[in-house]
Scaffold this active site. Sequence first.
Site, PDB file in Angstrom:
ATOM      1  N   ARG A  39       0.029   5.581  -1.776  1.00  0.00           N
ATOM      2  CA  ARG A  39      -0.766   6.725  -1.283  1.00  0.00           C
ATOM      3  C   ARG A  39      -0.946   6.618   0.236  1.00  0.00           C
ATOM      4  O   ARG A  39      -0.610   5.597   0.839  1.00  0.00           O
ATOM      5  CB  ARG A  39      -2.107   6.847  -2.003  1.00  0.00           C
ATOM      6  CG  ARG A  39      -3.010   5.663  -1.861  1.00  0.00           C
ATOM      7  CD  ARG A  39      -4.218   5.780  -2.785  1.00  0.00           C
ATOM      8  NE  ARG A  39      -5.118   4.655  -2.605  1.00  0.00           N
ATOM      9  CZ  ARG A  39      -6.148   4.650  -1.774  1.00  0.00           C
ATOM     10  NH1 ARG A  39      -6.429   5.707  -1.052  1.00  0.00           N
ATOM     11  NH2 ARG A  39      -6.921   3.584  -1.651  1.00  0.00           N
TER      12      ARG A  39
ATOM     13  N   SER B 103      -3.424  -0.682  14.553  1.00  0.00           N
ATOM     14  CA  SER B 103      -4.293   0.482  14.765  1.00  0.00           C
ATOM     15  C   SER B 103      -4.634   0.575  16.244  1.00  0.00           C
ATOM     16  O   SER B 103      -4.672  -0.453  16.947  1.00  0.00           O
ATOM     17  CB  SER B 103      -5.589   0.322  13.971  1.00  0.00           C
ATOM     18  OG  SER B 103      -6.557   1.261  14.409  1.00  0.00           O
TER      19      SER B 103
ATOM     20  N   ASN C 173       1.721  -2.398   5.377  1.00  0.00           N
ATOM     21  CA  ASN C 173       0.896  -1.197   5.591  1.00  0.00           C
ATOM     22  C   ASN C 173      -0.475  -1.276   4.921  1.00  0.00           C
ATOM     23  O   ASN C 173      -1.415  -0.639   5.397  1.00  0.00           O
ATOM     24  CB  ASN C 173       1.670   0.019   5.053  1.00  0.00           C
ATOM     25  CG  ASN C 173       0.783   1.227   4.859  1.00  0.00           C
ATOM     26  OD1 ASN C 173       0.443   1.917   5.820  1.00  0.00           O
ATOM     27  ND2 ASN C 173       0.369   1.487   3.619  1.00  0.00           N
TER      28      ASN C 173
ATOM     29  N   GLY D 250       0.840  -1.207   0.000  1.00  0.00           N
ATOM     30  CA  GLY D 250       0.000   0.000   0.000  1.00  0.00           C
ATOM     31  C   GLY D 250       0.868   1.247   0.000  1.00  0.00           C
ATOM     32  O   GLY D 250       0.540   2.242   0.642  1.00  0.00           O
TER      33      GLY D 250
ATOM     34  N   ASP E  27      -2.864  -7.898  -5.312  1.00  0.00           N
ATOM     35  CA  ASP E  27      -3.747  -7.853  -4.146  1.00  0.00           C
ATOM     36  C   ASP E  27      -3.045  -8.565  -2.988  1.00  0.00           C
ATOM     37  O   ASP E  27      -2.662  -9.731  -3.131  1.00  0.00           O
ATOM     38  CB  ASP E  27      -5.062  -8.564  -4.514  1.00  0.00           C
ATOM     39  CG  ASP E  27      -6.127  -8.378  -3.459  1.00  0.00           C
ATOM     40  OD1 ASP E  27      -5.776  -8.306  -2.255  1.00  0.00           O
ATOM     41  OD2 ASP E  27      -7.310  -8.300  -3.821  1.00  0.00           O
TER      42      ASP E  27
ATOM     43  N   LYS F 277      -6.711  -5.999  13.106  1.00  0.00           N
ATOM     44  CA  LYS F 277      -5.593  -5.210  13.649  1.00  0.00           C
ATOM     45  C   LYS F 277      -5.074  -5.789  14.968  1.00  0.00           C
ATOM     46  O   LYS F 277      -3.887  -5.690  15.272  1.00  0.00           O
ATOM     47  CB  LYS F 277      -6.020  -3.747  13.814  1.00  0.00           C
ATOM     48  CG  LYS F 277      -6.309  -3.042  12.471  1.00  0.00           C
ATOM     49  CD  LYS F 277      -5.063  -2.980  11.613  1.00  0.00           C
ATOM     50  CE  LYS F 277      -5.254  -2.200  10.328  1.00  0.00           C
ATOM     51  NZ  LYS F 277      -4.038  -2.129   9.511  1.00  0.00           N
TER      52      LYS F 277
ATOM     53  N   TYR G 194     -12.508  -4.936  11.329  1.00  0.00           N
ATOM     54  CA  TYR G 194     -11.234  -4.200  11.271  1.00  0.00           C
ATOM     55  C   TYR G 194     -10.430  -4.378  12.558  1.00  0.00           C
ATOM     56  O   TYR G 194      -9.222  -4.637  12.529  1.00  0.00           O
ATOM     57  CB  TYR G 194     -11.551  -2.723  11.019  1.00  0.00           C
ATOM     58  CG  TYR G 194     -10.352  -1.814  10.866  1.00  0.00           C
ATOM     59  CD1 TYR G 194      -9.594  -1.810   9.700  1.00  0.00           C
ATOM     60  CD2 TYR G 194      -9.997  -0.928  11.881  1.00  0.00           C
ATOM     61  CE1 TYR G 194      -8.509  -0.946   9.556  1.00  0.00           C
ATOM     62  CE2 TYR G 194      -8.920  -0.064  11.745  1.00  0.00           C
ATOM     63  CZ  TYR G 194      -8.182  -0.074  10.574  1.00  0.00           C
ATOM     64  OH  TYR G 194      -7.114   0.782  10.430  1.00  0.00           O
TER      65      TYR G 194
ATOM     66  N   ILE H 129      -5.530   9.442  11.610  1.00  0.00           N
ATOM     67  CA  ILE H 129      -4.540  10.048  10.715  1.00  0.00           C
ATOM     68  C   ILE H 129      -5.262  10.541   9.464  1.00  0.00           C
ATOM     69  O   ILE H 129      -6.095   9.815   8.899  1.00  0.00           O
ATOM     70  CB  ILE H 129      -3.448   9.007  10.318  1.00  0.00           C
ATOM     71  CG1 ILE H 129      -2.827   8.337  11.558  1.00  0.00           C
ATOM     72  CG2 ILE H 129      -2.387   9.645   9.425  1.00  0.00           C
ATOM     73  CD1 ILE H 129      -2.018   9.227  12.474  1.00  0.00           C
TER      74      ILE H 129
HETATM   75  P1  NDP Z   1      -5.556   4.526   2.473  1.00  0.00           P
HETATM   76  O1  NDP Z   1      -6.935   4.037   2.237  1.00  0.00           O
HETATM   77  O2  NDP Z   1      -5.240   5.948   2.240  1.00  0.00           O
HETATM   78  O3  NDP Z   1      -4.513   3.618   1.638  1.00  0.00           O
HETATM   79  C1  NDP Z   1      -4.586   2.240   1.716  1.00  0.00           C
HETATM   80  C2  NDP Z   1      -3.513   1.624   0.854  1.00  0.00           C
HETATM   81  O4  NDP Z   1      -3.602   0.200   0.978  1.00  0.00           O
HETATM   82  C3  NDP Z   1      -3.669   1.956  -0.620  1.00  0.00           C
HETATM   83  O5  NDP Z   1      -2.391   2.165  -1.163  1.00  0.00           O
HETATM   84  C4  NDP Z   1      -4.293   0.697  -1.205  1.00  0.00           C
HETATM   85  O6  NDP Z   1      -3.928   0.436  -2.552  1.00  0.00           O
HETATM   86  C5  NDP Z   1      -3.694  -0.383  -0.318  1.00  0.00           C
HETATM   87  N1  NDP Z   1      -4.526  -1.569  -0.274  1.00  0.00           N
HETATM   88  C6  NDP Z   1      -5.731  -1.710   0.327  1.00  0.00           C
HETATM   89  N2  NDP Z   1      -6.191  -2.953   0.170  1.00  0.00           N
HETATM   90  C7  NDP Z   1      -5.265  -3.629  -0.556  1.00  0.00           C
HETATM   91  C8  NDP Z   1      -5.170  -4.943  -1.056  1.00  0.00           C
HETATM   92  N3  NDP Z   1      -6.134  -5.853  -0.852  1.00  0.00           N
HETATM   93  N4  NDP Z   1      -4.072  -5.283  -1.772  1.00  0.00           N
HETATM   94  C9  NDP Z   1      -3.089  -4.374  -1.988  1.00  0.00           C
HETATM   95  N5  NDP Z   1      -3.112  -3.110  -1.545  1.00  0.00           N
HETATM   96  C10 NDP Z   1      -4.197  -2.733  -0.839  1.00  0.00           C
HETATM   97  O7  NDP Z   1      -5.223   4.124   3.976  1.00  0.00           O
HETATM   98  P2  NDP Z   1      -4.215   4.754   5.026  1.00  0.00           P
HETATM   99  O8  NDP Z   1      -3.008   5.249   4.357  1.00  0.00           O
HETATM  100  O9  NDP Z   1      -4.977   5.651   5.914  1.00  0.00           O
HETATM  101  O10 NDP Z   1      -3.883   3.450   5.896  1.00  0.00           O
HETATM  102  C11 NDP Z   1      -2.649   2.729   5.794  1.00  0.00           C
HETATM  103  C12 NDP Z   1      -2.628   1.707   6.923  1.00  0.00           C
HETATM  104  O11 NDP Z   1      -2.707   2.393   8.176  1.00  0.00           O
HETATM  105  C13 NDP Z   1      -3.783   0.732   6.885  1.00  0.00           C
HETATM  106  O12 NDP Z   1      -3.343  -0.543   7.277  1.00  0.00           O
HETATM  107  C14 NDP Z   1      -4.743   1.288   7.929  1.00  0.00           C
HETATM  108  O13 NDP Z   1      -5.568   0.300   8.458  1.00  0.00           O
HETATM  109  C15 NDP Z   1      -3.756   1.835   8.938  1.00  0.00           C
HETATM  110  N6  NDP Z   1      -4.327   2.837   9.818  1.00  0.00           N
HETATM  111  C16 NDP Z   1      -4.804   4.025   9.322  1.00  0.00           C
HETATM  112  C17 NDP Z   1      -5.348   4.961  10.181  1.00  0.00           C
HETATM  113  C18 NDP Z   1      -5.885   6.271   9.711  1.00  0.00           C
HETATM  114  O14 NDP Z   1      -6.455   7.005  10.548  1.00  0.00           O
HETATM  115  N7  NDP Z   1      -5.739   6.649   8.440  1.00  0.00           N
HETATM  116  C19 NDP Z   1      -5.423   4.703  11.632  1.00  0.00           C
HETATM  117  C20 NDP Z   1      -4.882   3.445  12.042  1.00  0.00           C
HETATM  118  C21 NDP Z   1      -4.353   2.546  11.157  1.00  0.00           C
HETATM  119  P3  NDP Z   1      -4.767   1.042  -3.817  1.00  0.00           P
HETATM  120  O15 NDP Z   1      -4.728   2.513  -3.698  1.00  0.00           O
HETATM  121  O16 NDP Z   1      -4.024   0.573  -5.015  1.00  0.00           O
HETATM  122  O17 NDP Z   1      -6.148   0.493  -3.675  1.00  0.00           O
END
Ligand code: NDP
Length: 246
Positions: free
Chosen positions: A14, A141, A89, A11, A62, A158, A154, A187
């Site tokens: 972004r 998380s 991540n 991930g 994936d 986690k 979720y 975040i």
């Molecule tokens: P975003 O939704 O902004 O980004 C998620 C990323 O994960 C994207 O790059 C997406 O890829 C990738 N992704 C999701 N599912 C898959 C999959 N099945 N296979 C491959 N790639 C996947 O999330 P955040 O940046 O906010 O979150 C990043 C991590 O931090 C996550 O694990 C989230 O649970 C954790 N987190 C976030 C918090 C927050 O407040 N934002 C709080 C606590 C934990 P694509 O764009 O190509 O779909």
Amino acid sequence: MLKGKSAVITGGVRGIGKAIAEEFCRQGADVLLCYRSNEDAAKKTAEELTQYGTRVEVIKGDVSDPDHADAAAKLAKDLFGKIDILVNNAGITKDKLLMRMTPSDFDEVVKANLNGSFYFLNAIAPIMIKQKGGRIINISSVVGVRGNAGQVNYSASKAGIIGMTLSAAKELGKRGITVNAIAPGLIETDMTEILTEEQKKAMTDAISLGRAGKASDVANAVAFFASDQAAYITGQVLGVDGGMAI
Ligand code: NDP
């Protein structure tokens, strides 16, 4: 500094993953960024990060498919000759109250967040074992520690990541590999953009510092766990949550 290190970040194109990639590149690391669907973000992030002069590569797949983890591990090894750091991540949410949550809502989230992290751990740990060293950082998380209404799927995923981190730290420590987890709070990313103002306010009210965090706040903590300074730290869960879990 991470000069000369190579990292795989799931991930990574972004949100928090992109911030981690940027901090790693800024500190001199080569990175392989895994993404699922967002071609534009993959292209744009890879282009942006070339400013740091390190190698930036991407691979599409994936994380809930173990073959993708194997392919990413092989590609990183072929490209860089070694893998020093793995950051698990990638993650999704599919929030619903328990009464409305279907088995497929549960499975989908656990498969992406927990199984996905296991598949990458499973594919990359053997490479690190052969190298006699490595750093694994799993993104959990605050919800995996405290729970949250509407997030049974979720929070289970986690909390599972924390258990996996502790067990892997015990198994891999004698091989020179550290395994730690970060538990971010609220975040600012696309993931939290979908929350209503009311939900955001309720969460912010519960944060000691009184505000949401930035992706770079998490990236700084990840870079610390990946650094030489953290060589004697393993099996830890670090909250990056502005005091939300107190
Ligand atoms: P975003 O939704 O902004 O980004 C998620 C990323 O994960 C994207 O790059 C997406 O890829 C990738 N992704 C999701 N599912 C898959 C999959 N099945 N296979 C491959 N790639 C996947 O999330 P955040 O940046 O906010 O979150 C990043 C991590 O931090 C996550 O694990 C989230 O649970 C954790 N987190 C976030 C918090 C927050 O407040 N934002 C709080 C606590 C934990 P694509 O764009 O190509 O779909």
